[in-house]
Motif scaffolding. Sequence first.
Motif, PDB file in Angstrom:
ATOM      1  N   ASP A   3       0.832  -1.213   0.000  1.00 18.75           N
ATOM      2  CA  ASP A   3       0.000   0.000   0.000  1.00 18.75           C
ATOM      3  C   ASP A   3       0.862   1.256   0.000  1.00 18.75           C
ATOM      4  N   LEU A   4       1.956   1.241   0.762  1.00 18.85           N
ATOM      5  CA  LEU A   4       2.862   2.392   0.787  1.00 18.85           C
ATOM      6  C   LEU A   4       3.515   2.586  -0.583  1.00 18.85           C
ATOM      7  N   PHE A   5       3.961   1.482  -1.181  1.00 15.34           N
ATOM      8  CA  PHE A   5       4.567   1.552  -2.514  1.00 15.34           C
ATOM      9  C   PHE A   5       3.593   2.151  -3.524  1.00 15.34           C
ATOM     10  N   ARG A   6       2.357   1.664  -3.535  1.00 12.43           N
ATOM     11  CA  ARG A   6       1.343   2.165  -4.485  1.00 12.43           C
ATOM     12  C   ARG A   6       1.022   3.630  -4.229  1.00 12.43           C
ATOM     13  N   ARG A   7       0.954   4.012  -2.954  1.00 12.82           N
ATOM     14  CA  ARG A   7       0.675   5.415  -2.621  1.00 12.82           C
ATOM     15  C   ARG A   7       1.796   6.317  -3.151  1.00 12.82           C
ATOM     16  N   GLY A  11       1.342   9.030  -6.105  1.00 16.05           N
ATOM     17  CA  GLY A  11       1.638  10.413  -5.734  1.00 16.05           C
ATOM     18  C   GLY A  11       2.846  11.006  -6.440  1.00 16.05           C
ATOM     19  N   GLY A  12       3.574  10.187  -7.217  1.00 10.97           N
ATOM     20  CA  GLY A  12       4.730  10.688  -7.956  1.00 10.97           C
ATOM     21  C   GLY A  12       6.020  10.717  -7.153  1.00 10.97           C
ATOM     22  N   THR A  13       6.023  10.109  -5.956  1.00 11.44           N
ATOM     23  CA  THR A  13       7.225  10.108  -5.114  1.00 11.44           C
ATOM     24  C   THR A  13       8.379   9.394  -5.797  1.00 11.44           C
ATOM     25  N   TRP A  14       8.118   8.242  -6.412  1.00 11.65           N
ATOM     26  CA  TRP A  14       9.186   7.498  -7.078  1.00 11.65           C
ATOM     27  C   TRP A  14       9.770   8.288  -8.245  1.00 11.65           C
ATOM     28  N   LYS A  15       8.931   8.996  -8.987  1.00 12.18           N
ATOM     29  CA  LYS A  15       9.438   9.813 -10.103  1.00 12.18           C
ATOM     30  C   LYS A  15      10.335  10.929  -9.592  1.00 12.18           C
ATOM     31  N   ARG A  16       9.944  11.550  -8.483  1.00 12.76           N
ATOM     32  CA  ARG A  16      10.761  12.631  -7.907  1.00 12.76           C
ATOM     33  C   ARG A  16      12.091  12.085  -7.381  1.00 12.76           C
ATOM     34  N   ILE A  17      12.055  10.916  -6.733  1.00 12.59           N
ATOM     35  CA  ILE A  17      13.304  10.312  -6.246  1.00 12.59           C
ATOM     36  C   ILE A  17      14.223   9.996  -7.421  1.00 12.59           C
ATOM     37  N   PHE A  18      13.676   9.390  -8.457  1.00 13.04           N
ATOM     38  CA  PHE A  18      14.480   9.049  -9.633  1.00 13.04           C
ATOM     39  C   PHE A  18      15.060  10.306 -10.285  1.00 13.04           C
ATOM     40  N   ALA A  19      14.238  11.340 -10.423  1.00 12.28           N
ATOM     41  CA  ALA A  19      14.709  12.586 -11.048  1.00 12.28           C
ATOM     42  C   ALA A  19      15.830  13.215 -10.232  1.00 12.28           C
ATOM     43  N   GLU A  20      15.719  13.188  -8.909  1.00  8.98           N
ATOM     44  CA  GLU A  20      16.770  13.753  -8.054  1.00  8.98           C
ATOM     45  C   GLU A  20      18.059  12.954  -8.152  1.00  8.98           C
ATOM     46  N   LEU A  21      17.942  11.633  -8.116  1.00  8.28           N
ATOM     47  CA  LEU A  21      19.138  10.795  -8.263  1.00  8.28           C
ATOM     48  C   LEU A  21      19.791  10.990  -9.629  1.00  8.28           C
ATOM     49  N   GLN A  22      18.960  11.118 -10.659  1.00  7.53           N
ATOM     50  CA  GLN A  22      19.474  11.336 -12.007  1.00  7.53           C
ATOM     51  C   GLN A  22      20.184  12.685 -12.099  1.00  7.53           C
TER      52      GLN A  22
END
Length: 69
Positions: A3-7, A11-22
């Motif tokens: 549920d946390l992963f899906r949330r 919510g775009g959290t994974w995209k923001r993390i990836f963009a920051e790491l990139q």
Amino acid sequence: MYDLFRRWQRGGTWKRIFAELQTQADSKNLITWDINVDSTVCRAHCRRSRPAASPSSRTTTGSDARAAA
């Protein structure tokens, strides 16, 4: 956990993390940016379709007209 992963996914959290790491990796020149264009895809999208020739579109000669009569 799911549920946390899906949330985070919704919510775009994974995209923001990836963009920051990139961004961080790119600022340290750890990323090589290459562009690759596959010519088979370009050719398939740029192809023109030709209408099929119909038998009636051929030129009729005098001998053809007499044979058809």
